[in-house]
Write an enzyme that holds these catalytic residues in place. Structure first.
Site, short mmCIF file in Angstrom:
data_model
loop_
_atom_site.label_atom_id
_atom_site.label_comp_id
_atom_site.label_asym_id
_atom_site.label_seq_id
_atom_site.Cartn_x
_atom_site.Cartn_y
_atom_site.Cartn_z
N SER A 14 0.83 -1.20 0.00
CA SER A 14 0.00 0.00 0.00
C SER A 14 0.87 1.26 0.00
O SER A 14 1.69 1.46 -0.89
CB SER A 14 -0.95 -0.05 1.20
N ASP A 33 -5.75 -4.56 -1.79
CA ASP A 33 -4.68 -4.12 -0.89
C ASP A 33 -3.89 -5.32 -0.34
O ASP A 33 -4.46 -6.27 0.18
CB ASP A 33 -5.31 -3.34 0.27
#
Length: 413
Positions: free
Chosen positions: A47, A166
């Site tokens: 991320s 993610d």
């Protein structure tokens, strides 16, 4: 224990809008122990950590990195309900910022050097991607690594025809060899470089490799990760990251040349100031350092870049909109204005979605069928046994079941 003969790797945790922390920590390492970064084998990231790893390896100027982060925070805070406002499209902001800032040969620079953590939607497994063939592939991988399900959108983006979300869902602090990897995280925990707090509370949890101490400070940080605070408060995370990295270097005797000891001041005290008052063991996101001499050890480059990025660049109209009476009026009008703005945002996203709508609808159909099939198997055991018998019969006759999984381009609706 640090071994100077080894080649170390660095892993940057996923942390949403708290990526400022990684900037400060990396700058400290580059100034106080440049050999750690120069000789590093691999950079891992998830991320926001992946975004930082890529921008660092590409040698983006510090001022430009700070400008990108500050602009993203300002965009997120420009509306009444922040990141939840329908006009705020974080996927588009990240994609546009990367396309504008990354060099055209970024795929050649980071291939084999940076590992990006992704979570494959089809089976929930973690995937580390390190080889890229174009700039667009790098951007797609980073957008996937930053896609938080539901928060970022409904339909996950794709990378090389496969849907990913993610990387923090499966591995928020990716490592291949824990003994030779320096982990960096802005949350209070047990990582190599992270904030420390003196407290009698020793409870902590490990969520997808992210160590979290159970304290109110982490609760505030987790909130700031999705709903950023003022740019000045977020910018202070750079100082926190710088000091925590300095503490790590000092404890392991890595600093180049003699340095002033900061060990007594880098650990957050058990009682911190909040609005001028001491509050138990609460450690707010806004830093509370008791030794003013600490600031003399900070990098002049960091101080200058942060001061420049925090400068107010808003026009007169924005300043008028930020006046208290105007903001109060905007909140009063929110029940009327929000439905209209939501409708406009929905139409705009629908228009931009049209090129990918067929592939995305096929993927939604496949995903829905998979969910229904799993629910049916859980609720009706007889169906599960019948499906197992059918699979066994197909295998016996030389057939291999292969569920249809249509893939499309990145959507992130």
């Amino acid at each position: 224990m640090y071994d100077p003969e080894r080649r170390w790797s660095l892993s940057f945790a996923g942390c949403g809008f708290l990526g400022f922390y990684h900037v400060g920590a990396t700058l400290c390492l580059s100034e106080r122990a440049p050999h750690l970064l120069r000789d590093a084998r691999t950079f891992f990231g998830c991320s926001a950590g992946a975004l930082h790893a890529v921008t660092f390896v590409c040698s983006l100027p510090l001022g430009r990195i700070m400008e990108i982060l500050m602009d993203l925070v300002r965009k997120a805070r420009s509306r009444n309900i922040g990141t939840l406002h329908p006009f705020f499209n974080i996927n588009k902001c990240i994609r546009d910022g990367l396309q504008e800032s990354l060099p055209d040969n970024v795929h050649q620079v980071i291939s084999g050097k940076v590992h990006i953590s992704l979570t494959r939607v089809s089976d929930g497994e973690n995937v580390l991607v390190s080889e890229f063939h174009s700039k667009d592939e790098v951007v797609d991988a980073l957008v996937c690594s930053c896609f938080i399900p539901l928060f970022s959108g409904l339909i996950p983006p794709s990378f090389r025809g496969e849907r990913y979300v993610d990387g923090g869902v499966s591995d928020n602090v990716p490592v291949l060899d824990a003994k030779t990897t320096i982990t960096v995280s802005p949350f209070y925990g047990e990582h190599d470089i992270c904030p420390k707090v003196k407290s009698t509370n020793f409870f902590h949890v490990n969520i997808t490799n992210l160590s979290l101490r159970l304290c109110t400070g982490n609760l505030q940080l987790l909130t700031r990760a999705l709903f950023p605070s003022d740019v000045k408060v977020m910018g202070e995370l750079c100082y926190q990251g710088y000091l925590d990295a300095f503490r790590f270097l000092e404890e392991n005797g890595i600093c180049n040349g003699p340095q002033r000891s900061l060990s007594l001041s880098l650990v957050a005290p058990e009682a911190c100031l909040e609005n001028g008052k001491l509050v138990g063991d609460k450690v707010p996101v806004s830093l509370c350092f008791t030794d003013e001499n600490i600031w003399e050890t900070l990098s002049p480059e960091l101080s200058t870049a942060l001061s420049e990025a925090i400068k107010d660049r808003e026009g007169y109209l924005s300043k008028v909109c930020n006046l208290l009476p105007v903001r109060i009026l905007s909140y009063i009008m929110l029940p009327c204005s929000l439905p209209v703005e939501s409708a406009i945002a929905a139409v705009h996203r629908l228009v931009t979605w049209l090129p990918d709508i067929q592939d995305d609808i096929q993927w939604l159909q496949w995903a829905t069928s998979q969910v229904c099939a799993r629910m049916t198997m859980c609720l009706l055991p007889s169906t599960r046994s019948r499906a197992s018998k059918d699979d066994h019969r197909m295998l016996k006759h030389g057939h291999h079941p292969s569920p249809h999984k249509p893939q499309g381009n990145s959507a992130g609706l």
